[in-house]
Design a protein around this motif. Sequence first.
Motif, PDB file in Angstrom:
ATOM      1  N   ALA A  93     -21.096   4.507 -24.634  1.00 17.45           N
ATOM      2  CA  ALA A  93     -21.567   5.208 -23.434  1.00 17.45           C
ATOM      3  C   ALA A  93     -21.134   6.670 -23.472  1.00 17.45           C
ATOM      4  O   ALA A  93     -21.924   7.561 -23.149  1.00 17.45           O
ATOM      5  CB  ALA A  93     -21.047   4.519 -22.174  1.00 17.45           C
ATOM      6  N   SER A  94     -19.911   6.914 -23.897  1.00 18.64           N
ATOM      7  CA  SER A  94     -19.408   8.276 -24.005  1.00 18.64           C
ATOM      8  C   SER A  94     -20.232   9.089 -24.997  1.00 18.64           C
ATOM      9  O   SER A  94     -20.587  10.251 -24.735  1.00 18.64           O
ATOM     10  CB  SER A  94     -17.943   8.246 -24.428  1.00 18.64           C
ATOM     11  OG  SER A  94     -17.458   9.531 -24.651  1.00 18.64           O
ATOM     12  N   LEU A 131     -34.473   7.232 -24.924  1.00 18.96           N
ATOM     13  CA  LEU A 131     -33.819   6.049 -25.485  1.00 18.96           C
ATOM     14  C   LEU A 131     -32.331   6.039 -25.166  1.00 18.96           C
ATOM     15  O   LEU A 131     -31.767   4.989 -24.840  1.00 18.96           O
ATOM     16  CB  LEU A 131     -34.031   5.986 -26.998  1.00 18.96           C
ATOM     17  CG  LEU A 131     -35.437   5.646 -27.472  1.00 18.96           C
ATOM     18  CD1 LEU A 131     -35.544   5.788 -28.987  1.00 18.96           C
ATOM     19  CD2 LEU A 131     -35.823   4.242 -27.043  1.00 18.96           C
ATOM     20  N   ALA A 132     -31.695   7.200 -25.247  1.00 13.29           N
ATOM     21  CA  ALA A 132     -30.272   7.296 -24.939  1.00 13.29           C
ATOM     22  C   ALA A 132     -30.027   6.948 -23.481  1.00 13.29           C
ATOM     23  O   ALA A 132     -29.096   6.196 -23.158  1.00 13.29           O
ATOM     24  CB  ALA A 132     -29.755   8.701 -25.256  1.00 13.29           C
ATOM     25  N   TYR A 133     -30.858   7.471 -22.598  1.00 11.03           N
ATOM     26  CA  TYR A 133     -30.698   7.207 -21.168  1.00 11.03           C
ATOM     27  C   TYR A 133     -30.912   5.728 -20.870  1.00 11.03           C
ATOM     28  O   TYR A 133     -30.172   5.128 -20.092  1.00 11.03           O
ATOM     29  CB  TYR A 133     -31.668   8.073 -20.362  1.00 11.03           C
ATOM     30  CG  TYR A 133     -31.443   7.972 -18.876  1.00 11.03           C
ATOM     31  CD1 TYR A 133     -30.428   8.708 -18.269  1.00 11.03           C
ATOM     32  CD2 TYR A 133     -32.221   7.135 -18.089  1.00 11.03           C
ATOM     33  CE1 TYR A 133     -30.204   8.614 -16.899  1.00 11.03           C
ATOM     34  CE2 TYR A 133     -31.991   7.032 -16.721  1.00 11.03           C
ATOM     35  CZ  TYR A 133     -30.990   7.765 -16.146  1.00 11.03           C
ATOM     36  OH  TYR A 133     -30.761   7.665 -14.800  1.00 11.03           O
ATOM     37  N   LYS A 134     -31.896   5.151 -21.516  1.00  9.71           N
ATOM     38  CA  LYS A 134     -32.188   3.723 -21.316  1.00  9.71           C
ATOM     39  C   LYS A 134     -31.001   2.866 -21.781  1.00  9.71           C
ATOM     40  O   LYS A 134     -30.593   1.933 -21.087  1.00  9.71           O
ATOM     41  CB  LYS A 134     -33.456   3.345 -22.088  1.00  9.71           C
ATOM     42  CG  LYS A 134     -33.920   1.946 -21.854  1.00  9.71           C
ATOM     43  CD  LYS A 134     -35.232   1.686 -22.588  1.00  9.71           C
ATOM     44  CE  LYS A 134     -35.714   0.270 -22.358  1.00  9.71           C
ATOM     45  NZ  LYS A 134     -36.971  -0.012 -23.042  1.00  9.71           N
ATOM     46  N   GLU A 135     -30.454   3.183 -22.945  1.00 13.56           N
ATOM     47  CA  GLU A 135     -29.302   2.432 -23.454  1.00 13.56           C
ATOM     48  C   GLU A 135     -28.089   2.630 -22.552  1.00 13.56           C
ATOM     49  O   GLU A 135     -27.352   1.678 -22.258  1.00 13.56           O
ATOM     50  CB  GLU A 135     -28.977   2.868 -24.885  1.00 13.56           C
ATOM     51  CG  GLU A 135     -27.865   2.053 -25.515  1.00 13.56           C
ATOM     52  CD  GLU A 135     -27.533   2.464 -26.942  1.00 13.56           C
ATOM     53  OE1 GLU A 135     -26.484   2.031 -27.429  1.00 13.56           O
ATOM     54  OE2 GLU A 135     -28.311   3.217 -27.575  1.00 13.56           O
ATOM     55  N   LEU A 136     -27.880   3.853 -22.098  1.00 19.98           N
ATOM     56  CA  LEU A 136     -26.763   4.157 -21.212  1.00 19.98           C
ATOM     57  C   LEU A 136     -26.890   3.375 -19.900  1.00 19.98           C
ATOM     58  O   LEU A 136     -25.909   2.818 -19.394  1.00 19.98           O
ATOM     59  CB  LEU A 136     -26.715   5.659 -20.941  1.00 19.98           C
ATOM     60  CG  LEU A 136     -25.523   6.204 -20.189  1.00 19.98           C
ATOM     61  CD1 LEU A 136     -24.217   5.837 -20.873  1.00 19.98           C
ATOM     62  CD2 LEU A 136     -25.638   7.717 -20.077  1.00 19.98           C
ATOM     63  N   ILE A 185     -23.616   9.844 -23.393  1.00 28.86           N
ATOM     64  CA  ILE A 185     -23.502  10.889 -22.369  1.00 28.86           C
ATOM     65  C   ILE A 185     -23.430  12.264 -23.025  1.00 28.86           C
ATOM     66  O   ILE A 185     -24.121  13.202 -22.607  1.00 28.86           O
ATOM     67  CB  ILE A 185     -22.279  10.637 -21.463  1.00 28.86           C
ATOM     68  CG1 ILE A 185     -22.534   9.423 -20.578  1.00 28.86           C
ATOM     69  CG2 ILE A 185     -21.945  11.869 -20.630  1.00 28.86           C
ATOM     70  CD1 ILE A 185     -21.292   8.908 -19.860  1.00 28.86           C
ATOM     71  N   GLU A 186     -22.625  12.365 -24.069  1.00 26.13           N
ATOM     72  CA  GLU A 186     -22.508  13.644 -24.782  1.00 26.13           C
ATOM     73  C   GLU A 186     -23.852  14.050 -25.386  1.00 26.13           C
ATOM     74  O   GLU A 186     -24.264  15.206 -25.302  1.00 26.13           O
ATOM     75  CB  GLU A 186     -21.451  13.541 -25.879  1.00 26.13           C
ATOM     76  CG  GLU A 186     -21.213  14.853 -26.597  1.00 26.13           C
ATOM     77  CD  GLU A 186     -20.125  14.749 -27.659  1.00 26.13           C
ATOM     78  OE1 GLU A 186     -20.118  15.632 -28.545  1.00 26.13           O
ATOM     79  OE2 GLU A 186     -19.302  13.834 -27.616  1.00 26.13           O
ATOM     80  N   PHE A 187     -24.564  13.093 -25.982  1.00 23.82           N
ATOM     81  CA  PHE A 187     -25.881  13.363 -26.561  1.00 23.82           C
ATOM     82  C   PHE A 187     -26.846  13.878 -25.483  1.00 23.82           C
ATOM     83  O   PHE A 187     -27.535  14.879 -25.683  1.00 23.82           O
ATOM     84  CB  PHE A 187     -26.441  12.089 -27.210  1.00 23.82           C
ATOM     85  CG  PHE A 187     -27.860  12.239 -27.684  1.00 23.82           C
ATOM     86  CD1 PHE A 187     -28.140  12.795 -28.923  1.00 23.82           C
ATOM     87  CD2 PHE A 187     -28.918  11.829 -26.883  1.00 23.82           C
ATOM     88  CE1 PHE A 187     -29.455  12.933 -29.358  1.00 23.82           C
ATOM     89  CE2 PHE A 187     -30.229  11.968 -27.316  1.00 23.82           C
ATOM     90  CZ  PHE A 187     -30.499  12.519 -28.552  1.00 23.82           C
ATOM     91  N   CYS A 188     -26.878  13.187 -24.337  1.00 25.80           N
ATOM     92  CA  CYS A 188     -27.796  13.576 -23.258  1.00 25.80           C
ATOM     93  C   CYS A 188     -27.456  14.959 -22.711  1.00 25.80           C
ATOM     94  O   CYS A 188     -28.353  15.776 -22.468  1.00 25.80           O
ATOM     95  CB  CYS A 188     -27.770  12.537 -22.136  1.00 25.80           C
ATOM     96  SG  CYS A 188     -28.572  10.969 -22.567  1.00 25.80           S
ATOM     97  N   LEU A 199     -15.590  -4.437 -24.491  1.00 23.88           N
ATOM     98  CA  LEU A 199     -15.663  -3.426 -23.437  1.00 23.88           C
ATOM     99  C   LEU A 199     -15.356  -2.029 -23.971  1.00 23.88           C
ATOM    100  O   LEU A 199     -16.091  -1.079 -23.692  1.00 23.88           O
ATOM    101  CB  LEU A 199     -14.712  -3.784 -22.287  1.00 23.88           C
ATOM    102  CG  LEU A 199     -14.701  -2.814 -21.110  1.00 23.88           C
ATOM    103  CD1 LEU A 199     -16.091  -2.709 -20.482  1.00 23.88           C
ATOM    104  CD2 LEU A 199     -13.682  -3.250 -20.077  1.00 23.88           C
ATOM    105  N   ALA A 200     -14.295  -1.899 -24.758  1.00 25.39           N
ATOM    106  CA  ALA A 200     -13.932  -0.584 -25.297  1.00 25.39           C
ATOM    107  C   ALA A 200     -15.057  -0.027 -26.169  1.00 25.39           C
ATOM    108  O   ALA A 200     -15.359   1.167 -26.119  1.00 25.39           O
ATOM    109  CB  ALA A 200     -12.638  -0.664 -26.100  1.00 25.39           C
ATOM    110  N   GLU A 201     -15.695  -0.899 -26.937  1.00 28.61           N
ATOM    111  CA  GLU A 201     -16.815  -0.484 -27.788  1.00 28.61           C
ATOM    112  C   GLU A 201     -17.978   0.030 -26.940  1.00 28.61           C
ATOM    113  O   GLU A 201     -18.595   1.043 -27.253  1.00 28.61           O
ATOM    114  CB  GLU A 201     -17.260  -1.691 -28.620  1.00 28.61           C
ATOM    115  CG  GLU A 201     -18.384  -1.423 -29.577  1.00 28.61           C
ATOM    116  CD  GLU A 201     -18.794  -2.696 -30.320  1.00 28.61           C
ATOM    117  OE1 GLU A 201     -20.008  -2.948 -30.395  1.00 28.61           O
ATOM    118  OE2 GLU A 201     -17.902  -3.421 -30.804  1.00 28.61           O
TER     119      GLU A 201
END
Length: 69
Positions: free
Chosen positions: A39-40, A10-15, A43-46, A32-34
């Motif tokens: 995304a950051s 799910l994280a990869y799909k959202e990213l 990425i850390e979660f993955c 954009l900042a949000e």
Amino acid sequence: MKTTDLTYELAYKELTAIALEIETESVSVDILAEKVKRASELIEFCQTKLRATETEVNKIIKQMENPAG
């Protein structure tokens, strides 16, 4: 979605969706900042998930190579 409910898939799909939005410039400058912050976090979660999986797999391989008994 809360991080506690998140899976790697799910994280990869959202990213991937966020990256596509940014690449196609379909993200409003106002959010954009949000999106970049989210995304950051993803990425850390993955990365954490992959490191934990690698550690677990290495442990299993070591156990297979050196069975107790």
